[in-house]
Design an enzyme around this catalytic site. Structure first.
Site, PDB file in Angstrom:
ATOM      1  N   TYR A   1       0.843  -1.203   0.000  1.00 13.00           N
ATOM      2  CA  TYR A   1       0.000   0.000   0.000  1.00 13.00           C
ATOM      3  C   TYR A   1       0.878   1.253   0.000  1.00 13.00           C
ATOM      4  O   TYR A   1       0.651   2.191  -0.760  1.00 13.00           O
ATOM      5  CB  TYR A   1      -0.881  -0.064   1.250  1.00 13.00           C
ATOM      6  CG  TYR A   1      -1.651   1.182   1.610  1.00 13.00           C
ATOM      7  CD1 TYR A   1      -2.900   1.446   1.051  1.00 13.00           C
ATOM      8  CD2 TYR A   1      -1.163   2.078   2.563  1.00 13.00           C
ATOM      9  CE1 TYR A   1      -3.616   2.571   1.409  1.00 13.00           C
ATOM     10  CE2 TYR A   1      -1.877   3.206   2.933  1.00 13.00           C
ATOM     11  CZ  TYR A   1      -3.097   3.450   2.353  1.00 13.00           C
ATOM     12  OH  TYR A   1      -3.813   4.568   2.718  1.00 13.00           O
TER      13      TYR A   1
HETATM   14  N1  LIG Z   1      -8.592   6.561   6.938  1.00 14.78           N
HETATM   15  C1  LIG Z   1      -7.373   7.043   7.076  1.00 14.78           C
HETATM   16  O1  LIG Z   1      -6.950   7.428   8.182  1.00 14.78           O
HETATM   17  C2  LIG Z   1      -6.479   7.168   5.884  1.00 14.78           C
HETATM   18  C3  LIG Z   1      -5.117   7.448   6.101  1.00 14.78           C
HETATM   19  C4  LIG Z   1      -4.285   7.624   4.992  1.00 14.78           C
HETATM   20  C5  LIG Z   1      -4.805   7.526   3.714  1.00 14.78           C
HETATM   21  N2  LIG Z   1      -6.123   7.207   3.538  1.00 14.78           N
HETATM   22  C6  LIG Z   1      -6.626   7.145   2.166  1.00 14.78           C
HETATM   23  O2  LIG Z   1      -7.832   7.880   2.078  1.00 14.78           O
HETATM   24  C7  LIG Z   1      -8.694   7.309   1.085  1.00 14.78           C
HETATM   25  C8  LIG Z   1     -10.062   7.005   1.674  1.00 14.78           C
HETATM   26  O3  LIG Z   1      -9.894   6.054   2.713  1.00 14.78           O
HETATM   27  P1  LIG Z   1     -11.057   5.645   3.738  1.00 14.78           P
HETATM   28  O4  LIG Z   1     -10.404   5.458   5.036  1.00 14.78           O
HETATM   29  O5  LIG Z   1     -12.228   6.550   3.599  1.00 14.78           O
HETATM   30  O6  LIG Z   1     -11.418   4.185   3.161  1.00 14.78           O
HETATM   31  P2  LIG Z   1     -12.827   3.413   2.988  1.00 14.78           P
HETATM   32  O7  LIG Z   1     -12.464   1.982   2.848  1.00 14.78           O
HETATM   33  O8  LIG Z   1     -13.766   3.818   4.064  1.00 14.78           O
HETATM   34  O9  LIG Z   1     -13.378   3.984   1.603  1.00 14.78           O
HETATM   35  C9  LIG Z   1     -12.727   3.739   0.397  1.00 14.78           C
HETATM   36  C10 LIG Z   1     -13.771   3.678  -0.704  1.00 14.78           C
HETATM   37  O10 LIG Z   1     -13.089   3.467  -1.955  1.00 14.78           O
HETATM   38  C11 LIG Z   1     -13.887   2.619  -2.766  1.00 14.78           C
HETATM   39  N3  LIG Z   1     -13.077   1.926  -3.777  1.00 14.78           N
HETATM   40  C12 LIG Z   1     -12.034   1.092  -3.575  1.00 14.78           C
HETATM   41  N4  LIG Z   1     -11.589   0.592  -4.741  1.00 14.78           N
HETATM   42  C13 LIG Z   1     -12.346   1.156  -5.716  1.00 14.78           C
HETATM   43  C14 LIG Z   1     -12.368   1.037  -7.127  1.00 14.78           C
HETATM   44  N5  LIG Z   1     -11.540   0.205  -7.787  1.00 14.78           N
HETATM   45  N6  LIG Z   1     -13.248   1.780  -7.827  1.00 14.78           N
HETATM   46  C15 LIG Z   1     -14.116   2.619  -7.193  1.00 14.78           C
HETATM   47  N7  LIG Z   1     -14.167   2.730  -5.833  1.00 14.78           N
HETATM   48  C16 LIG Z   1     -13.292   2.010  -5.112  1.00 14.78           C
HETATM   49  C17 LIG Z   1     -14.489   1.629  -1.780  1.00 14.78           C
HETATM   50  O11 LIG Z   1     -15.663   1.009  -2.282  1.00 14.78           O
HETATM   51  C18 LIG Z   1     -14.734   2.506  -0.548  1.00 14.78           C
HETATM   52  O12 LIG Z   1     -16.076   2.951  -0.484  1.00 14.78           O
HETATM   53  C19 LIG Z   1      -7.949   6.080   0.558  1.00 14.78           C
HETATM   54  O13 LIG Z   1      -7.228   6.408  -0.606  1.00 14.78           O
HETATM   55  C20 LIG Z   1      -6.981   5.753   1.682  1.00 14.78           C
HETATM   56  O14 LIG Z   1      -5.868   5.039   1.228  1.00 14.78           O
HETATM   57  C21 LIG Z   1      -6.960   7.028   4.589  1.00 14.78           C
END
Ligand SMILES: NC(=O)c1ccc[n+]([C@@H]2O[C@H](COP(=O)([O-])OP(=O)(O)OC[C@H]3O[C@@H](n4cnc5c(N)ncnc54)[C@H](O)[C@@H]3O)[C@@H](O)[C@H]2O)c1
Length: 311
Positions: A162
């Site tokens: 990742y």
């Molecule tokens: N939550 C955190 O603290 C955190 C920290 C660092 C980075 N991030 C990044 O922030 C972003 C959002 O994360 P989150 O925590 O809300 O995750 P989450 O899992 O709650 O939401 C991610 C969404 O992306 C969608 N998704 C995944 N693959 C897909 C695809 N191929 N096509 C279309 N939709 C797709 C999923 O269906 C999901 O609804 C991500 O890129 C994650 O890597 C999050």
């Protein structure tokens, strides 16, 4: 008050978590929003149109403008569907938030190249493909792109695949910011931190740390990340090529930077040892915004055409 009336903005992964919070705030400030989400599991498997549909309905019920698009960003058809949804919604594209993501925790010894590929398919190729597909419309509108990276780029051993992908998103965004500088599109990076199912998964993998209290959830709500994206999407913002952390009420600018180092033409390993203190000194601090400014700061010859961007 910052308003986004008349703008059409595409948010990928907007069916849940941070993407949902982005979409809700963008719509509350007047943007018409495409809710892109394939409704996959944390590892990218499965498909459901429900999360995107539910968010679009919630925004519409609150008086906003949104349409669901259960597109797969891993597929060319998915990127095209997002473009079409935006054009159908408002005939233009002013903003793109590449937020969709998946996560895996695999120790280095067990990490397969296939796992890295799986992470790249979503984070890197998905981000590049959707951006490339929407780019002509973004150039036309003088738009704004926000790509999503992670603190994993600082070194996260158990989510290495990742983190490699998120590092590539960083490099892509910095390169695209230089292209955007010439073509009138701003490109910035968001490094979010918020309580979502992705965080819950990470907690589980790290050995089941206690569930956060209601108070802790409130303090780490995705709603505390979304204002940064709304600002980056607005006409009030002129930032380009920046990386901003947002989470838990903190907002911080992260940069690549160097000190003065040393400049010795007859360099030897011994001189490096002798001068390490000066090499490692970070005062004065030179912030490196792009390749031309890096080369210019070294007085190094340009090997490719490029101009020092003004930010
Ligand atoms: N939550 C955190 O603290 C955190 C920290 C660092 C980075 N991030 C990044 O922030 C972003 C959002 O994360 P989150 O925590 O809300 O995750 P989450 O899992 O709650 O939401 C991610 C969404 O992306 C969608 N998704 C995944 N693959 C897909 C695809 N191929 N096509 C279309 N939709 C797709 C999923 O269906 C999901 O609804 C991500 O890129 C994650 O890597 C999050």
């Amino acid at each position: 008050m910052i308003r986004l009336d008349g703008k059409v903005i595409v948010v990928t992964g907007a069916g849940r978590g941070i993407g949902r919070a982005h979409a809700e705030l963008l719509a509350a400030r007047g943007a018409a929003v495409v809710i892109g989400d394939l409704g996959v599991d944390i590892d990218g498997s499965g498909v459901s149109s429900d999360p995107a549909q539910e968010v679009a309905e919630a925004i519409t019920a609150a008086g906003g403008c949104a349409v669901a698009c259960a597109a797969d960003i891993r597929e060319a058809d998915g990127a095209q569907a997002l473009l079409q949804a935006a054009l159908d919604l408002g005939g233009r594209v002013d903003g793109l938030v590449n937020n969709a993501g998946i996560l895996s925790h695999v120790a280095f010894a067990e990490m397969s190249l296939a796992e890295i590929q799986r992470q790249f398919d979503v984070h890197v190729f998905g981000t590049v493909r959707v951006t490339q597909t929407l780019w002509p419309e973004l150039v036309r509108s003088g738009g704004s792109v926000v790509n999503t990276t992670s603190s994993g780029i600082f070194g996260a051993p158990v989510s290495m695949a990742y983190s490699i992908a998120k590092g590539a998103v960083f490099a892509f965004s910095r390169a695209l910011a230089t292209v955007g500088d010439a073509e009138g599109v701003r490109v910035n990076l968001l490094m979010p931190g918020a309580e979502t199912r992705m965080q819950a998964f990470a907690r589980e993998q790290f050995g089941g740390a206690a569930e956060p209290s209601e108070e802790a959830r409130r303090r780490s709500s995705p709603a505390l990340v979304a204002p940064v994206v709304t600002y980056l999407m607005s006409d009030e913002c002129s930032l380009n090529g920046e990386m901003i952390y947002a989470g838990h009420g903190h907002v911080r600018r992260f940069v690549l930077a160097s000190g003065d180092g040393i400049h010795i033409e007859d360099l030897t390993p011994e001189l490096i040892a002798e001068n390490w203190e000066q090499i490692s000194r970070l005062e004065p601090l030179h912030i490196v915004n792009d390749l031309p400014s890096f080369r210019a700061s070294l007085g190094a010859p340009m090997t490719e055409s490029g101009r020092v961007a003004t930010r």
